[in-house]
Design a protein around this motif. Structure first.
Motif, mmCIF file in Angstrom:
data_model
loop_
_atom_site.group_PDB
_atom_site.id
_atom_site.type_symbol
_atom_site.label_atom_id
_atom_site.label_comp_id
_atom_site.label_asym_id
_atom_site.label_seq_id
_atom_site.Cartn_x
_atom_site.Cartn_y
_atom_site.Cartn_z
ATOM 1 N N SER A 45 -5.894 4.940 11.198
ATOM 2 C CA SER A 45 -7.201 5.428 10.755
ATOM 3 C C SER A 45 -8.059 4.310 10.183
ATOM 4 O O SER A 45 -7.559 3.382 9.568
ATOM 5 C CB SER A 45 -7.015 6.522 9.692
ATOM 6 N N ARG A 46 -9.364 4.456 10.380
ATOM 7 C CA ARG A 46 -10.329 3.544 9.748
ATOM 8 C C ARG A 46 -10.960 4.185 8.516
ATOM 9 O O ARG A 46 -11.818 3.595 7.885
ATOM 10 C CB ARG A 46 -11.419 3.159 10.741
ATOM 11 N N LEU A 47 -10.527 5.402 8.208
ATOM 12 C CA LEU A 47 -11.051 6.103 7.038
ATOM 13 C C LEU A 47 -10.335 5.624 5.781
ATOM 14 O O LEU A 47 -9.139 5.363 5.789
ATOM 15 C CB LEU A 47 -10.869 7.614 7.200
ATOM 16 N N ARG A 48 -11.080 5.544 4.675
ATOM 17 C CA ARG A 48 -10.520 5.063 3.410
ATOM 18 C C ARG A 48 -9.683 6.116 2.697
ATOM 19 O O ARG A 48 -8.784 5.784 1.937
ATOM 20 C CB ARG A 48 -11.641 4.617 2.477
ATOM 21 N N PRO B 25 0.847 -1.192 0.000
ATOM 22 C CA PRO B 25 0.000 0.000 0.000
ATOM 23 C C PRO B 25 0.885 1.246 0.000
ATOM 24 O O PRO B 25 1.835 1.324 0.769
ATOM 25 C CB PRO B 25 -0.808 -0.132 1.287
ATOM 26 N N HIS B 26 0.605 2.171 -0.889
ATOM 27 C CA HIS B 26 1.475 3.338 -1.017
ATOM 28 C C HIS B 26 1.003 4.512 -0.161
ATOM 29 O O HIS B 26 1.819 5.294 0.311
ATOM 30 C CB HIS B 26 1.583 3.746 -2.491
ATOM 31 N N ALA B 27 -0.297 4.629 0.013
ATOM 32 C CA ALA B 27 -0.851 5.644 0.910
ATOM 33 C C ALA B 27 -1.366 4.904 2.137
ATOM 34 O O ALA B 27 -2.270 4.080 2.033
ATOM 35 C CB ALA B 27 -1.975 6.407 0.229
ATOM 36 N N VAL B 28 -0.750 5.160 3.289
ATOM 37 C CA VAL B 28 -1.052 4.378 4.483
ATOM 38 C C VAL B 28 -1.291 5.301 5.674
ATOM 39 O O VAL B 28 -0.501 6.205 5.940
ATOM 40 C CB VAL B 28 0.118 3.413 4.819
ATOM 41 N N ARG B 29 -2.387 5.034 6.360
ATOM 42 C CA ARG B 29 -2.680 5.685 7.635
ATOM 43 C C ARG B 29 -3.085 4.573 8.601
ATOM 44 O O ARG B 29 -4.281 4.305 8.776
ATOM 45 C CB ARG B 29 -3.786 6.722 7.464
ATOM 46 N N ILE C 274 -6.398 -0.222 4.145
ATOM 47 C CA ILE C 274 -7.735 -0.783 4.351
ATOM 48 C C ILE C 274 -8.146 -1.608 3.139
ATOM 49 O O ILE C 274 -8.643 -2.727 3.264
ATOM 50 C CB ILE C 274 -8.754 0.343 4.646
ATOM 51 N N LEU C 275 -7.937 -1.054 1.954
ATOM 52 C CA LEU C 275 -8.281 -1.765 0.721
ATOM 53 C C LEU C 275 -7.485 -3.059 0.599
ATOM 54 O O LEU C 275 -8.038 -4.105 0.238
ATOM 55 C CB LEU C 275 -8.035 -0.869 -0.491
ATOM 56 N N CYS C 276 -6.193 -3.017 0.900
ATOM 57 C CA CYS C 276 -5.364 -4.228 0.821
ATOM 58 C C CYS C 276 -5.911 -5.318 1.739
ATOM 59 O O CYS C 276 -6.004 -6.486 1.345
ATOM 60 C CB CYS C 276 -3.923 -3.909 1.186
ATOM 61 N N ARG C 277 -6.284 -4.940 2.951
ATOM 62 C CA ARG C 277 -6.850 -5.925 3.891
ATOM 63 C C ARG C 277 -8.156 -6.502 3.355
ATOM 64 O O ARG C 277 -8.409 -7.707 3.479
ATOM 65 C CB ARG C 277 -7.054 -5.278 5.250
ATOM 66 N N GLU C 278 -8.987 -5.647 2.763
ATOM 67 C CA GLU C 278 -10.255 -6.122 2.200
ATOM 68 C C GLU C 278 -10.016 -7.083 1.042
ATOM 69 O O GLU C 278 -10.715 -8.091 0.914
ATOM 70 C CB GLU C 278 -11.102 -4.937 1.732
ATOM 71 N N ILE C 279 -9.051 -6.772 0.200
ATOM 72 C CA ILE C 279 -8.737 -7.664 -0.920
ATOM 73 C C ILE C 279 -8.277 -9.016 -0.394
ATOM 74 O O ILE C 279 -8.686 -10.063 -0.899
ATOM 75 C CB ILE C 279 -7.670 -7.036 -1.846
#
Length: 186
Positions: A57-60, A50-54, A66-71
């Motif tokens: 945060s739970r915000l997308r 993931p290149h943009a990481v917070r 978050i997207l990587c975990r969902e995938i």
């Protein structure tokens, strides 16, 4: 740790591309999960970057983690996949990408990291920046824009890319030398 002695795919998905796909009725998560499953079936290990990481945060927004975990949770495709969950600085991300055999990216900075280190890549989504950067290296065939995006197109281009990665790497390195020389002259 990056697995040694095997083929490694770096995958850098993007919440921005996911949103663009959603606006067109396309399921980006399914396409990324299909790519992971296909790569694993071709004996690749997969490192999700993931290149943009917070992490806190739970915000997308600006949070590809978050997207990587969902995938990974989607279709149970987490076997054979390593997820970078920290927030590494840009030089560390570039070094990580440089160790991949090939990368599939939906983040422009990940694409630039791959190009600047000679790593064969497939770019997905994005606007004119992706197409223009890829054309500077003669790699337009390895870009899938939002308008033509499908699992079929991604998998076909991935198959083409991985059938001759050393040739693509040589093209990138050769063009990179020429581009650097032109930049010095200007």
């Amino acid at each position: 740790d990056i697995p040694r002695g095997c083929k490694v795919l770096g995958l850098s998905p993007s919440v921005v591309t996911e949103a663009q796909c959603g606006a067109r009725g396309l399921d980006y998560r399914t396409m990324m999960a299909d790519l992971i499953a296909y790569a694993i079936s071709k004996d690749f290990k997969v490192v999700m970057i993931p290149h943009a990481v917070r992490p806190e945060s739970r915000l997308r927004m600006n949070n590809d983690l978050i997207l990587c975990r969902e995938i990974l949770d989607f279709k149970g495709c987490n076997a054979g996949v390593c997820l970078v969950e920290s927030k590494p600085r840009a030089p560390v991300l570039r070094a990580l990408i440089s160790r991949m055999d090939v990368v599939v990216v939906s983040r422009f900075h990940a694409a630039i990291s791959a190009l600047s280190t000679g790593v064969p890549l497939l770019t997905i989504g994005g606007g004119h920046k992706y197409r223009e950067a890829m054309s500077m290296f003669g790699l337009e065939a390895y870009h899938v824009g939002i308008d033509e995006l499908s699992s079929k197109d991604i998998l076909q281009k991935f198959e083409t890319l991985t059938s001759s990665p050393s040739q693509v790497r040589e093209e990138i390195v050769s063009d990179l030398v020429a581009l650097k020389a032109a930049a010095v002259r200007n």
